[in-house]
Write an enzyme that holds these catalytic residues in place. Sequence first.
Site, PDB file in Angstrom:
ATOM      1  N   ASP A  70     -28.827  -3.509  -2.197  1.00 14.24           N
ATOM      2  CA  ASP A  70     -27.845  -3.034  -1.229  1.00 14.24           C
ATOM      3  C   ASP A  70     -27.249  -4.261  -0.528  1.00 14.24           C
ATOM      4  OD1 ASP A  70     -27.496  -0.214   0.651  1.00 14.24           O
ATOM      5  OD2 ASP A  70     -27.079  -2.145   1.609  1.00 14.24           O
ATOM      6  N   ILE A  71     -25.927  -4.320  -0.458  1.00 11.60           N
ATOM      7  CA  ILE A  71     -25.285  -5.463   0.209  1.00 11.60           C
ATOM      8  C   ILE A  71     -25.589  -5.374   1.709  1.00 11.60           C
ATOM      9  CG2 ILE A  71     -23.109  -6.659   0.674  1.00 11.60           C
ATOM     10  CD1 ILE A  71     -21.964  -5.436  -1.873  1.00 11.60           C
TER      11      ILE A  71
ATOM     12  N   ASN B 213     -15.992  -4.701   5.721  1.00  6.67           N
ATOM     13  CA  ASN B 213     -14.873  -3.754   5.796  1.00  6.67           C
ATOM     14  C   ASN B 213     -14.174  -3.858   7.144  1.00  6.67           C
ATOM     15  OD1 ASN B 213     -14.928  -2.500   3.314  1.00  6.67           O
ATOM     16  ND2 ASN B 213     -16.337  -0.903   3.935  1.00  6.67           N
TER      17      ASN B 213
ATOM     18  N   ASP C 138     -13.869  -3.847  -1.240  1.00  5.16           N
ATOM     19  CA  ASP C 138     -13.907  -3.498  -2.672  1.00  5.16           C
ATOM     20  C   ASP C 138     -14.073  -4.756  -3.531  1.00  5.16           C
ATOM     21  OD1 ASP C 138     -13.636  -0.860  -2.070  1.00  5.16           O
ATOM     22  OD2 ASP C 138     -11.627  -0.614  -2.913  1.00  5.16           O
TER      23      ASP C 138
ATOM     24  N   GLU D  10     -22.164   0.551  -1.620  1.00  6.62           N
ATOM     25  CA  GLU D  10     -22.499  -0.868  -1.793  1.00  6.62           C
ATOM     26  C   GLU D  10     -23.926  -0.972  -2.305  1.00  6.62           C
ATOM     27  OE1 GLU D  10     -23.713   0.904   0.804  1.00  6.62           O
ATOM     28  OE2 GLU D  10     -24.361  -0.873   1.917  1.00  6.62           O
TER      29      GLU D  10
HETATM   30  N1  LIG Z   1     -14.808  -1.159   0.673  1.00  2.51           N
HETATM   31  C1  LIG Z   1     -15.648  -0.166   0.402  1.00  2.51           C
HETATM   32  N2  LIG Z   1     -16.531   0.228   1.344  1.00  2.51           N
HETATM   33  C2  LIG Z   1     -17.397   1.225   1.044  1.00  2.51           C
HETATM   34  C3  LIG Z   1     -17.376   1.853  -0.202  1.00  2.51           C
HETATM   35  N3  LIG Z   1     -18.357   2.802  -0.192  1.00  2.51           N
HETATM   36  C4  LIG Z   1     -18.965   2.746   1.013  1.00  2.51           C
HETATM   37  N4  LIG Z   1     -18.405   1.770   1.774  1.00  2.51           N
HETATM   38  C5  LIG Z   1     -18.741   1.370   3.145  1.00  2.51           C
HETATM   39  O1  LIG Z   1     -19.991   0.701   3.117  1.00  2.51           O
HETATM   40  C6  LIG Z   1     -20.498   0.675   4.447  1.00  2.51           C
HETATM   41  C7  LIG Z   1     -21.997   0.825   4.404  1.00  2.51           C
HETATM   42  O2  LIG Z   1     -22.456   0.619   5.686  1.00  2.51           O
HETATM   43  P1  LIG Z   1     -23.940   0.881   6.132  1.00  2.51           P
HETATM   44  O3  LIG Z   1     -24.552   1.974   5.306  1.00  2.51           O
HETATM   45  O4  LIG Z   1     -23.917   1.046   7.605  1.00  2.51           O
HETATM   46  O5  LIG Z   1     -24.723  -0.405   5.720  1.00  2.51           O
HETATM   47  P2  LIG Z   1     -24.516  -1.942   6.040  1.00  2.51           P
HETATM   48  O6  LIG Z   1     -23.428  -2.213   7.025  1.00  2.51           O
HETATM   49  O7  LIG Z   1     -24.402  -2.626   4.712  1.00  2.51           O
HETATM   50  O8  LIG Z   1     -25.885  -2.318   6.733  1.00  2.51           O
HETATM   51  P3  LIG Z   1     -27.295  -2.558   6.043  1.00  2.51           P
HETATM   52  O9  LIG Z   1     -27.303  -1.842   4.719  1.00  2.51           O
HETATM   53  O10 LIG Z   1     -28.273  -1.967   7.012  1.00  2.51           O
HETATM   54  O11 LIG Z   1     -27.454  -4.033   5.896  1.00  2.51           O
HETATM   55  C8  LIG Z   1     -19.785   1.798   5.204  1.00  2.51           C
HETATM   56  O12 LIG Z   1     -18.916   1.221   6.162  1.00  2.51           O
HETATM   57  C9  LIG Z   1     -18.968   2.502   4.125  1.00  2.51           C
HETATM   58  O13 LIG Z   1     -17.728   2.983   4.600  1.00  2.51           O
HETATM   59  C10 LIG Z   1     -16.402   1.439  -1.169  1.00  2.51           C
HETATM   60  O14 LIG Z   1     -16.317   1.940  -2.297  1.00  2.51           O
HETATM   61  N5  LIG Z   1     -15.569   0.430  -0.818  1.00  2.51           N
END
Ligand SMILES: Nc1nc2c(ncn2[C@@H]2O[C@H](COP(=O)(O)OP(=O)(O)OP(=O)(O)O)[C@@H](O)[C@H]2O)c(=O)[nH]1
Length: 217
Positions: free
Chosen positions: A67-68, A75, A84, A110
């Site tokens: 997981d990123i 974003n 993306d 992600e």
């Molecule tokens: N650009 C983009 N963003 C996405 C996509 N799918 C999900 N996201 C975004 O990914 C983000 C995931 O955020 P969180 O689940 O809070 O996780 P995080 O900020 O990576 O925090 P941690 O996982 O706790 O390190 C959200 O803001 C979603 O809107 C996609 O296909 N493209």
Amino acid sequence: MQAGVAEPTAPVGSVPYLQALVDALVDLSSRDPLTGLANRRSFELALAREIDRVARSGEPALLLVLDIDHFKRVNDTWGHGAGDGVIRAVAGVLNECVRPMDLVARTGGEEYAIVLPNCAPAFGEAVAERIRRRVEALPIQVAPGERISATVSIGGAFAPQWVRSSAHLWLERADQQLYRAKGRGRNLVCLEPTAVSLVSSEERRMLFETSQFLDFE
Ligand SMILES: Nc1nc2c(ncn2[C@@H]2O[C@H](COP(=O)(O)OP(=O)(O)OP(=O)(O)O)[C@@H](O)[C@H]2O)c(=O)[nH]1
């Protein structure tokens, strides 16, 4: 025809034309359109196939879930399009880090997963660490003249060898390790300690509730 599927070159309506069309549609339905990686559906099929294979052969297999880190910030700071781009760039690194027999999938926004058949427990940590370091080292362009680096947290679990299990339980174990990695500060690898010692009560039940083992209880 939809974008992403090349029109077959064989004469329209011929058997090779129809076969090429079917092949292209199968490929399209198994891939994530943003990254070209396997999608969630084909990942789940591959996981189920692999767990069957492990139970039959006893060969070790590793599942990694990634997981990123803090992706929401990407974003929020650079916009969804740049986000993306980061998802695509990380996908590219994952593809470069694995063997042809391994399956790399995008399983959610992600989130990614990698199924590594025939991966000895002694190598699991090294493989996962290599992936983590390669992602961290990649500069990713998010705007003209602006590059950032992304990090990933990685959880992993080996399929329990010689034990009947399910794809669902295997994934749950790897996910638990991913939560550990996130909880311990991110940009980390956490693997379940050993391949066979951590057999859950549900897996024990699956093993011993088959009639062939009832005599031993
Ligand atoms: N650009 C983009 N963003 C996405 C996509 N799918 C999900 N996201 C975004 O990914 C983000 C995931 O955020 P969180 O689940 O809070 O996780 P995080 O900020 O990576 O925090 P941690 O996982 O706790 O390190 C959200 O803001 C979603 O809107 C996609 O296909 N493209």
